[in-house]
Structures are given as C-alpha cells and as structure tokens.
Motif scaffolding. Structure first.
Motif, PDB file in Angstrom:
ATOM      1  N   TYR A  59      36.293  42.408  33.704  1.00  0.00           N
ATOM      2  CA  TYR A  59      37.079  43.575  32.946  1.00  0.00           C
ATOM      3  C   TYR A  59      37.454  44.843  33.538  1.00  0.00           C
ATOM      4  O   TYR A  59      38.709  45.308  33.673  1.00  0.00           O
ATOM      5  N   PRO A  60      36.673  45.625  34.475  1.00  0.00           N
ATOM      6  CA  PRO A  60      36.840  46.666  35.199  1.00  0.00           C
ATOM      7  C   PRO A  60      37.749  46.288  36.285  1.00  0.00           C
ATOM      8  O   PRO A  60      39.004  47.178  36.454  1.00  0.00           O
ATOM      9  N   LEU A  61      37.826  45.033  36.805  1.00  0.00           N
ATOM     10  CA  LEU A  61      39.002  44.853  37.613  1.00  0.00           C
ATOM     11  C   LEU A  61      40.218  44.684  37.011  1.00  0.00           C
ATOM     12  O   LEU A  61      41.132  44.767  37.835  1.00  0.00           O
ATOM     13  N   TYR A  62      40.307  44.015  36.114  1.00  0.00           N
ATOM     14  CA  TYR A  62      41.318  43.750  35.252  1.00  0.00           C
ATOM     15  C   TYR A  62      42.243  45.113  34.796  1.00  0.00           C
ATOM     16  O   TYR A  62      43.509  45.511  35.059  1.00  0.00           O
ATOM     17  N   VAL A  63      41.483  46.242  34.467  1.00  0.00           N
ATOM     18  CA  VAL A  63      42.039  47.748  34.224  1.00  0.00           C
ATOM     19  C   VAL A  63      42.352  48.263  35.379  1.00  0.00           C
ATOM     20  O   VAL A  63      43.689  48.581  35.317  1.00  0.00           O
ATOM     21  N   GLN A  75      44.359  39.936  42.507  1.00  0.00           N
ATOM     22  CA  GLN A  75      43.632  39.021  43.244  1.00  0.00           C
ATOM     23  C   GLN A  75      42.009  39.053  42.964  1.00  0.00           C
ATOM     24  O   GLN A  75      41.402  38.154  42.869  1.00  0.00           O
ATOM     25  N   SER A  76      41.434  40.250  42.999  1.00  0.00           N
ATOM     26  CA  SER A  76      40.267  40.439  42.961  1.00  0.00           C
ATOM     27  C   SER A  76      39.842  40.170  41.404  1.00  0.00           C
ATOM     28  O   SER A  76      38.722  39.682  41.191  1.00  0.00           O
ATOM     29  N   TYR A  77      40.627  40.490  40.425  1.00  0.00           N
ATOM     30  CA  TYR A  77      40.301  40.421  39.117  1.00  0.00           C
ATOM     31  C   TYR A  77      40.472  38.630  38.910  1.00  0.00           C
ATOM     32  O   TYR A  77      39.417  38.136  38.248  1.00  0.00           O
ATOM     33  N   ARG A  78      41.177  38.196  39.392  1.00  0.00           N
ATOM     34  CA  ARG A  78      41.290  36.466  39.371  1.00  0.00           C
ATOM     35  C   ARG A  78      40.359  35.759  39.885  1.00  0.00           C
ATOM     36  O   ARG A  78      39.652  34.841  39.423  1.00  0.00           O
ATOM     37  N   ALA A  80      37.322  37.257  40.669  1.00  0.00           N
ATOM     38  CA  ALA A  80      36.049  37.293  39.690  1.00  0.00           C
ATOM     39  C   ALA A  80      36.052  36.549  38.395  1.00  0.00           C
ATOM     40  O   ALA A  80      34.897  35.792  38.179  1.00  0.00           O
ATOM     41  N   CYS A  81      37.126  36.254  37.687  1.00  0.00           N
ATOM     42  CA  CYS A  81      37.198  35.353  36.592  1.00  0.00           C
ATOM     43  C   CYS A  81      36.758  33.900  36.974  1.00  0.00           C
ATOM     44  O   CYS A  81      36.156  33.177  36.451  1.00  0.00           O
ATOM     45  N   THR A  82      37.233  33.578  38.155  1.00  0.00           N
ATOM     46  CA  THR A  82      37.189  31.918  38.580  1.00  0.00           C
ATOM     47  C   THR A  82      35.622  32.017  39.093  1.00  0.00           C
ATOM     48  O   THR A  82      34.878  31.001  38.662  1.00  0.00           O
ATOM     49  N   GLU A  83      35.140  32.750  39.616  1.00  0.00           N
ATOM     50  CA  GLU A  83      33.446  33.097  39.788  1.00  0.00           C
ATOM     51  C   GLU A  83      32.761  32.804  38.746  1.00  0.00           C
ATOM     52  O   GLU A  83      31.872  32.076  38.740  1.00  0.00           O
ATOM     53  N   ILE A  84      33.251  33.423  37.725  1.00  0.00           N
ATOM     54  CA  ILE A  84      32.462  33.711  36.440  1.00  0.00           C
ATOM     55  C   ILE A  84      32.291  32.334  35.808  1.00  0.00           C
ATOM     56  O   ILE A  84      31.255  31.946  35.365  1.00  0.00           O
ATOM     57  N   ASN A  85      33.698  31.769  35.655  1.00  0.00           N
ATOM     58  CA  ASN A  85      33.725  30.350  35.104  1.00  0.00           C
ATOM     59  C   ASN A  85      32.958  29.426  36.051  1.00  0.00           C
ATOM     60  O   ASN A  85      32.598  28.476  35.145  1.00  0.00           O
ATOM     61  N   THR A  86      32.998  29.502  37.263  1.00  0.00           N
ATOM     62  CA  THR A  86      32.148  28.424  38.074  1.00  0.00           C
ATOM     63  C   THR A  86      30.511  28.749  37.807  1.00  0.00           C
ATOM     64  O   THR A  86      29.859  27.819  37.824  1.00  0.00           O
ATOM     65  N   ARG A  87      30.066  30.020  37.458  1.00  0.00           N
ATOM     66  CA  ARG A  87      28.748  30.352  37.528  1.00  0.00           C
ATOM     67  C   ARG A  87      28.188  29.850  36.261  1.00  0.00           C
ATOM     68  O   ARG A  87      27.122  29.404  36.171  1.00  0.00           O
ATOM     69  N   TYR A  88      29.381  29.932  35.355  1.00  0.00           N
ATOM     70  CA  TYR A  88      28.792  29.416  33.911  1.00  0.00           C
ATOM     71  C   TYR A  88      29.706  28.491  33.328  1.00  0.00           C
ATOM     72  O   TYR A  88      30.705  28.541  32.507  1.00  0.00           O
ATOM     73  N   PRO A  89      29.639  27.183  33.993  1.00  0.00           N
ATOM     74  CA  PRO A  89      30.325  26.068  33.594  1.00  0.00           C
ATOM     75  C   PRO A  89      30.244  25.478  32.195  1.00  0.00           C
ATOM     76  O   PRO A  89      29.234  25.612  31.472  1.00  0.00           O
ATOM     77  N   LEU A  90      31.178  25.031  31.292  1.00  0.00           N
ATOM     78  CA  LEU A  90      31.096  24.555  30.096  1.00  0.00           C
ATOM     79  C   LEU A  90      30.809  23.035  29.998  1.00  0.00           C
ATOM     80  O   LEU A  90      31.256  22.432  30.975  1.00  0.00           O
TER      81      LEU A  90
END
Length: 90
Positions: A59-63, A75-78, A80-90
């Motif tokens: 979120y801070p990167l998004y802002v 690019q940094s925001y996107r 970070a989102c990709t890394e988070i979704n990879t770290r916490y897969p569903l």
C-alpha cells in the motif's frame, strides 16, 4: 471455527470427528467435513497474511505511485504485489 451441517453444528477441535459421528455422520463423512474445515481455516489464515502484507508493504508503494505517477513507482508496487501473492499462495 464452526463446522455447519444439516444434522447440526460442531466446533472444529480434537473431538470434531467424534462429535460429528454422534450427530449421525459416518466416520468417513465426518473425516471429510473436518478436512474441509481445516482447509478453509488454512485458506482464511493465508488470506489474512496476504491482507496484512499488502497493507504494510504494498500500500505505501501504491500511494507513492499514485501521487508521483512515476513508472518506476508503479513497477515497484506491482512487483511487491506479485511477491506477496507468491509468498502467500492460495
């Protein structure tokens, strides 16, 4: 977590299979219901971890991106989102 069935509700815990069997479920059905509840509990945990990570990390990167309209910030925001979704897969 509550396991809801047509025959009644049972709290997920060490005796859940026995409690479901007492309600009239077969042991096989009770085991399947407990496995399903455990899977859902794990999924909810991962979703909460994802939510927290997005709030704290992305979120801070998004802002920053939205305020600056900078391509590098986007690019940094996107990333970070990709890394988070990879770290916490569903």
């Amino acid at each position: 977590m509550l396991i809801k069935t047509d025959l009644g509700n049972v709290e997920l815990g060490p005796n859940a299979i026995d409690d479901l069997a007492e309600l009239g479920h077969s042991i096989a059905d009770a085991t399947a219901l407990v496995k399903k509840a455990l899977t859902e509990q794990a999924r909810q945990h991962v979703l909460e971890q994802r939510r927290q990570a997005h709030e704290l990390e992305a979120y801070p990167l998004y802002v920053e991106w939205r305020l600056t309209q900078n391509a590098d910030a986007e690019q940094s925001y996107r990333a970070a989102c990709t890394e988070i979704n990879t770290r916490y897969p569903l």
